[in-house]
Scaffold this active site. Structure first.
Site, mmCIF file in Angstrom:
data_model
loop_
_atom_site.group_PDB
_atom_site.id
_atom_site.type_symbol
_atom_site.label_atom_id
_atom_site.label_comp_id
_atom_site.label_asym_id
_atom_site.label_seq_id
_atom_site.Cartn_x
_atom_site.Cartn_y
_atom_site.Cartn_z
ATOM 1 N N ARG A 91 -3.171 5.153 10.579
ATOM 2 C CA ARG A 91 -2.889 3.716 10.510
ATOM 3 C C ARG A 91 -1.506 3.427 11.074
ATOM 4 N NH1 ARG A 91 -5.678 2.432 4.553
ATOM 5 N NH2 ARG A 91 -7.638 3.464 5.114
ATOM 6 N N ARG A 147 3.022 5.325 1.900
ATOM 7 C CA ARG A 147 2.483 4.613 3.056
ATOM 8 C C ARG A 147 2.833 5.411 4.294
ATOM 9 N NH1 ARG A 147 0.807 -0.587 3.348
ATOM 10 N NH2 ARG A 147 1.713 -1.020 1.329
ATOM 11 N N GLU A 197 -2.402 1.090 -5.623
ATOM 12 C CA GLU A 197 -3.785 1.386 -5.223
ATOM 13 C C GLU A 197 -3.964 2.859 -4.832
ATOM 14 O OE1 GLU A 197 -5.192 -1.038 -1.989
ATOM 15 O OE2 GLU A 197 -6.736 0.417 -1.466
ATOM 16 N N SER A 236 -10.432 2.467 -3.570
ATOM 17 C CA SER A 236 -10.965 1.132 -3.330
ATOM 18 C C SER A 236 -12.436 1.257 -2.998
ATOM 19 C CB SER A 236 -10.216 0.516 -2.150
ATOM 20 O OG SER A 236 -10.749 -0.754 -1.849
ATOM 21 N N ARG A 263 -1.489 9.584 -1.697
ATOM 22 C CA ARG A 263 -1.208 8.777 -2.885
ATOM 23 C C ARG A 263 -1.647 9.493 -4.162
ATOM 24 N NH1 ARG A 263 -1.825 2.323 -1.451
ATOM 25 N NH2 ARG A 263 -0.334 2.400 0.292
#
Length: 432
Positions: free
Chosen positions: A262, A277, A349, A352, A395
RNA sequence: GGAGGCGUCGCCUAGUCUGGUCUAUGGCGCCCGCCUGCUAAGCGGGUUUGGGGCUACAACCCCAUCGAGGGUUCAAAUCCCUCCGCCUCCGCCA
């Protein structure tokens, strides 16, 4: 892409969904107009085309002068057909674009509102009270350094900001998490998959990611029309593209491992430290093809599997029901599991899960073949896709390290993870 | 990377050179029916997928669909171009 029939028959439902998302209901009227234009263009072309075909048969049988005369007659018609065909193509394209501009119709049960209007469904476990235990928790960056598990400096040196090396127990932790996730998935009946993380344009387009912000967040290979996926949802959705799946084979459940890339465009300044991130991480993703009828129940099952995994890691987390305005274009409803990050003092988070109903399958031309029953004839028809994170490695590592740290910087290994870490109960800092 | 071959309605396959009679052949599989102690065999019929019209989203009619997209032509599975994929050989390589 939404169901054109739904758009035509119940435009008010689609308008209401647009409003609920905070998007414009005008898109619905644009699409309806495009649909009408498309249908009249099709009718005009087909009428002339049928005439032309009939003429063609006469020409084939005619001889000599008669044939020449027919040819003269039909030339004008042929030109007209060609124009009408081109007009139809233009109308079809406009219709397709108008339809693609409309995101999936939000579930009634999804909360209304924007990013901050999520509903907390449940809080599971209690965040550790480090003050009561008498020490200040270290963040994952410091713990990672002490354990020799995360090397951010060299990540930046070699690849740039938001990159890292997992080393020693860090590397072991990733493999352990992947193994634990894959074991759980296998026991639940999933087919394990190692998926390509580099895909061609059609796959990226089909899942709708290129439409979102013009593909701002996606890495493209220069001069190759190839893209690095941000999640293996992309290859797994495209996996069955242009296929008709026998309904008796549903649900098809896949647990897919792949790296995820990403650009994180537009998130400058957010989470700049550590591995919360990053531009690349590995992930095990659940991806399911099932019937439209089963989709909502399957969504709950995916959520349950996500929770089962977090429970195994003995993390404190909450489940949130994402509000309409914060849903991706393809989802009608989304639940996130957010784990407590001690040094941030908040939930972040980790996983998901989204129910995309038939939004992706329409774009990717995936259908189901349903056999006849007493009351219904055999048909092909739309089917649903759903996805859910089992573990996004970086994460998960952050949450595990920070949650299970001890005063000396060692990490208590959750029982479920021990078999995959050679039975170790504690990871201890290395002396460097 | 180089050379060559190939891609037809689930699978196999005819058709492509020599464009129209292809509304795409035949076999296998599958579905329905007949026949039959049961099963098999046999016989008859059906069997791509989208879209449009009309409508009960039935029947029916029409259009598209021979890997994908363009082009030539009155007319394309068939001729031309581009792309994708598969196979064989050579080179390279983990």
């Amino acid at each position: 892409m939404i169901d054109p029939r739904l758009l035509r028959d119940e435009p008010d439902r689609v308008r209401a969904s647009q409003v609920k998302r905070g998007a414009s209901p005008d898109a619905v009227d644009d699409a309806l107009a495009a649909d009408a234009a498309r249908r009249s263009a099709i009718a005009a072309f087909e009428e002339r085309r049928a005439e032309q075909k009939a003429f063609g048969k006469l020409v084939a049988q005619a001889k000599g002068e008669e044939k020449q005369a027919l040819l003269e007659q039909v030339k004008a018609l042929a030109a007209e057909v060609k124009e009408l065909e081109a007009a139809q193509g233009v109308a079809e394209e406009a219709w397709s674009n108008a339809l693609k501009a409309i995101p999936n119709v939000v579930a009634d049960a999804a909360p209304t509102g924007g990013e901050d209007d999520f509903v907390v469904v449940e809080e599971v476990g209690t965040p550790r009270d480090f003050a009561a235990e008498g020490f200040t928790p270290r963040d994952h960056i410091e713990l990672g350094r002490m354990l020799g598990a995360i090397d951010l400096e060299r990540g930046a040196k070699v690849s740039g900001s938001r990159f890292y090396f997992l080393t020693g127990v860090g590397a072991e932790l990733e493999l352990a998490l992947v193994n634990l996730a894959m074991e759980q998935a296998r026991n639940a009946g999933f087919t394990q998959v190692i998926a390509p993380s580099l895909v061609r344009r059609e796959a990226m387009e089909g899942t709708g990611y290129l439409d979102q912000g013009g593909g701002e967040d996606i890495y493209r290979i220069e001069g190759e029309e190839m893209y690095l996926v941000g999640t293996s949802e992309v290859p797994m959705a495209a996996y069955h593209s242009q296929e008709i799946l026998d309904a008796s084979s549903l649900p098809r459940r896949y647990a897919s491992f792949s790296p995820c890339f990403r650009k994180e465009a537009g998130s400058h300044g957010k989470d700049t430290r550590g591995i919360i991130r990053v531009h690349w991480f590995d992930k095990v993703e659940m991806f399911v093809y099932t019937t439209l009828e089963q989709a909502a129940d399957e969504h709950q099952r995916l959520l349950a599997w996500e929770r089962e995994f977090l429970d195994k890691l003995e993390l404190a987390y909450r489940v949130v029901d994402i509000a309409s305005g914060d849903l991706g274009a393809s989802a009608i409803r989304k639940f996130d599991c957010e784990a407590w990050i001690p040094t941030q003092g908040k939930y972040r988070e980790l996983t998901s899960t989204s129910n995309c109903t038939d939004f992706q399958t329409r774009r990717l031309d995936i259908r189901g073949r349903f056999t006849a029953t007493d009351s219904t004839p055999a048909t092909t028809g739309p089917i649903a896709t759903l996805n859910g994170t089992l573990t996004a490695i970086t994460r998960t590592i952050v949450a595990v390290l920070e949650t299970h740290q001890q005063a000396d910087g060692s990490i208590r290994v959750p029982a479920a993870l021990r078999p995959w870490l050679g039975g170790r109960e504690v990871l201890t800092p290395v002396t460097s």
